[in-house]
Write an enzyme that holds these catalytic residues in place. Structure first.
Site, short mmCIF file in Angstrom:
data_model
loop_
_atom_site.label_atom_id
_atom_site.label_comp_id
_atom_site.label_asym_id
_atom_site.label_seq_id
_atom_site.Cartn_x
_atom_site.Cartn_y
_atom_site.Cartn_z
N TYR A 166 36.84 36.74 36.52
CA TYR A 166 36.24 37.89 37.22
C TYR A 166 35.78 37.48 38.63
O TYR A 166 36.04 38.17 39.61
CB TYR A 166 35.06 38.40 36.39
CG TYR A 166 34.38 39.64 36.89
CD1 TYR A 166 34.95 40.90 36.71
CD2 TYR A 166 33.13 39.57 37.52
CE1 TYR A 166 34.30 42.04 37.15
CE2 TYR A 166 32.48 40.72 37.95
CZ TYR A 166 33.07 41.95 37.76
OH TYR A 166 32.42 43.08 38.18
N LYS A 222 37.13 38.95 42.15
CA LYS A 222 36.22 39.65 43.07
C LYS A 222 36.11 38.93 44.42
O LYS A 222 35.96 39.56 45.46
CB LYS A 222 34.84 39.82 42.42
CG LYS A 222 34.84 40.76 41.21
CD LYS A 222 35.31 42.17 41.57
CE LYS A 222 35.15 43.16 40.45
NZ LYS A 222 35.63 44.50 40.78
P1 NAP Z 1 32.85 50.65 33.50
O1 NAP Z 1 31.63 51.46 33.21
O2 NAP Z 1 33.37 49.74 32.45
O3 NAP Z 1 34.01 51.63 33.99
C1 NAP Z 1 35.25 51.10 34.32
C2 NAP Z 1 36.16 52.19 34.82
O4 NAP Z 1 37.43 51.59 35.14
C3 NAP Z 1 36.42 53.26 33.78
O5 NAP Z 1 36.54 54.51 34.42
C4 NAP Z 1 37.76 52.82 33.19
O6 NAP Z 1 38.55 53.89 32.70
C5 NAP Z 1 38.44 52.25 34.40
N1 NAP Z 1 39.52 51.36 34.03
C6 NAP Z 1 39.51 50.33 33.15
N2 NAP Z 1 40.72 49.76 33.10
C7 NAP Z 1 41.51 50.44 33.94
C8 NAP Z 1 42.87 50.35 34.33
N3 NAP Z 1 43.67 49.39 33.82
N4 NAP Z 1 43.35 51.23 35.22
C9 NAP Z 1 42.56 52.20 35.73
N5 NAP Z 1 41.27 52.35 35.42
C10 NAP Z 1 40.76 51.47 34.53
O7 NAP Z 1 32.62 49.71 34.78
P2 NAP Z 1 31.57 49.85 35.98
O8 NAP Z 1 30.38 49.05 35.65
O9 NAP Z 1 31.41 51.25 36.36
O10 NAP Z 1 32.36 49.03 37.11
C11 NAP Z 1 33.10 49.67 38.13
C12 NAP Z 1 33.48 48.62 39.16
O11 NAP Z 1 32.30 48.01 39.67
C13 NAP Z 1 34.33 47.49 38.60
O12 NAP Z 1 35.28 47.08 39.56
C14 NAP Z 1 33.32 46.39 38.36
O13 NAP Z 1 33.90 45.13 38.37
C15 NAP Z 1 32.40 46.61 39.53
N6 NAP Z 1 31.07 46.06 39.36
C16 NAP Z 1 30.25 46.50 38.37
C17 NAP Z 1 28.99 45.95 38.24
C18 NAP Z 1 28.01 46.41 37.20
O14 NAP Z 1 26.95 45.82 37.09
N7 NAP Z 1 28.31 47.46 36.45
C19 NAP Z 1 28.57 44.93 39.12
C20 NAP Z 1 29.44 44.50 40.10
C21 NAP Z 1 30.68 45.08 40.22
P3 NAP Z 1 38.66 54.18 31.10
O15 NAP Z 1 37.33 54.76 30.75
O16 NAP Z 1 39.76 55.16 30.99
O17 NAP Z 1 38.93 52.87 30.45
#
Ligand code: NAP
Length: 335
Positions: free
Chosen positions: A242, A246
């Protein structure tokens, strides 16, 4: 930020110059409606504007048209319409937000749609949730198109952009948000765990960015926002895959920003810390308590806080001069 939460976003074109004007009422360009806008384009004489503002506009006008005025519209007295000639209301901006069925992506889609934009809501598995996001966007006054697709697959990315182009004819904003984690210590990490995370979190960003820039470079206009992570800056135990992806997104962001600056396409990255979502809900209580100790603000961030920053970078006129940057939004974790 462009407009206020209650106002809708409108894009006006005057004499080949585009400005974003927030208006909660109609398309009529009145002084009252302009009071909501931080930056405006006024197709009236320089003298009229000088008188209204009490000073001379610092930008030279051509053919009597005052172009960008970096002034607060509150400086204008109200009542009579400012528009002395017809202006063309161009379409609201078209955004693609990958992975917007849940979490941060959902909040971003709602922020862009809530500003009156047209938003393609992408999902991989959560079709029902994506439909609900689309409905919420419509309720907020925006337009939405739902499109399933795995953003690590070239054919799905192509189909996604085709869907947006078929429906709206263009793409103005791309938010590369879709991401997954498959955490484990390096010594236990299988090649597939490495590959899956790289394929979506990095290669997916490459594929979508390439597709978007093809459209944007012809228009000489576009904004791309990539969701990276503070882990891409600091590294993290159990997240070699990851963190590598990133960090790669940050390098990709800077390179593409340099390549496309001459085409007026800005490319920026956001590096969230710990944000409340399904991704962080997987963490156990002990890990969560340990994490909270490392956050000066003492709490997780909210998806809508990340969405606010994306909205600024994607829509605000002031963000037109920002490119190649990475913005941490992490409660002070990394400083
Ligand atoms: P999340 O709640 O797990 O949501 C992930 C989203 O990505 C969902 O809409 C999912 O769709 C979609 N997804 C998963 N696999 C996919 C694929 N192969 N093609 C297209 N869409 C896909 O994650 P989140 O926390 O909101 O994270 C969103 C972004 O922020 C990510 O890039 C993550 O790395 C980044 N981020 C998050 C955090 C944190 O603390 N949450 C921190 C730093 C960075 P489905 O529901 O259809 O699977």
């Amino acid at each position: 930020m462009a407009g206020t939460a209650s106002s809708s976003l409108r894009v006006w074109t005057v004499a080949s110059t585009t400005a974003v004007v927030a208006s909660s009422t109609s398309s009529a360009c009145t002084r009252a409606s302009l009071q909501l806008s931080p930056r405006i384009v006024l197709p009236c004489s320089r003298r009229a504007v000088s008188l209204a503002l009490g000073f001379k506009p610092c930008l030279k006008s051509s053919a009597g048209v005052v172009r960008w005025l970096g002034v607060r519209a509150q400086g204008l007295a109200a009542t009579e319409p400012l528009v002395s000639e017809p202006v063309k209301l161009v379409d609201a901006p078209v955004s693609i937000v990958t992975g917007s069925s849940r979490g941060i992506g959902k909040a971003i889609a709602l922020a862009l749609g809530g500003a009156g934009g047209k938003v393609l809501v992408n999902y991989a598995r959560s079709a029902k949730e994506a439909e609900e996001v689309a409905q919420q966007i419509e309720d907020l006054g925006g337009s939405a198109l739902v499109c399933g697709g795995d953003m690590s697959k070239e054919a799905d990315v192509e189909a996604l952009f085709k869907a947006a182009l078929d429906k709206w004819g263009t793409v103005d904003i791309l938010v590369n948000n879709a991401g997954i984690t498959k955490d484990t210590l390096l010594m236990r990490m299988k090649k597939q765990q490495w590959q899956d995370v790289i394929d979506l979190n990095l290669t997916g960003v490459f594929l979508c960015t390439q597709a978007a820039t093809k459209v944007m470079m012809k228009k000489r206009k576009g904004r791309i926002v990539n969701i990276s992570s503070v882990v891409g800056v600091t590294g993290n135990i159990g997240q070699a895959n990851y963190a590598a992806a990133k960090a790669g997104v940050i390098g990709l962001t800077k390179s593409v920003a340099r390549e496309y600056a001459s085409r007026n396409i800005t490319v920026n990255a956001i590096a969230p810390g710990f944000i409340t979502s399904d991704m962080t809900a997987k963490l156990n209580e002990e890990t969560e308590q340990a994490i909270l100790k490392t956050i000066p603000l003492g709490r997780y961030g909210l998806p809508k806080e990340v969405a606010g920053l994306v909205k600024f970078l994607a829509l605000d006129p002031a963000a037109a001069y920002i490119t190649g940057q990475t913005f941490n939004i992490d409660g002070g974790m990394v400083m």
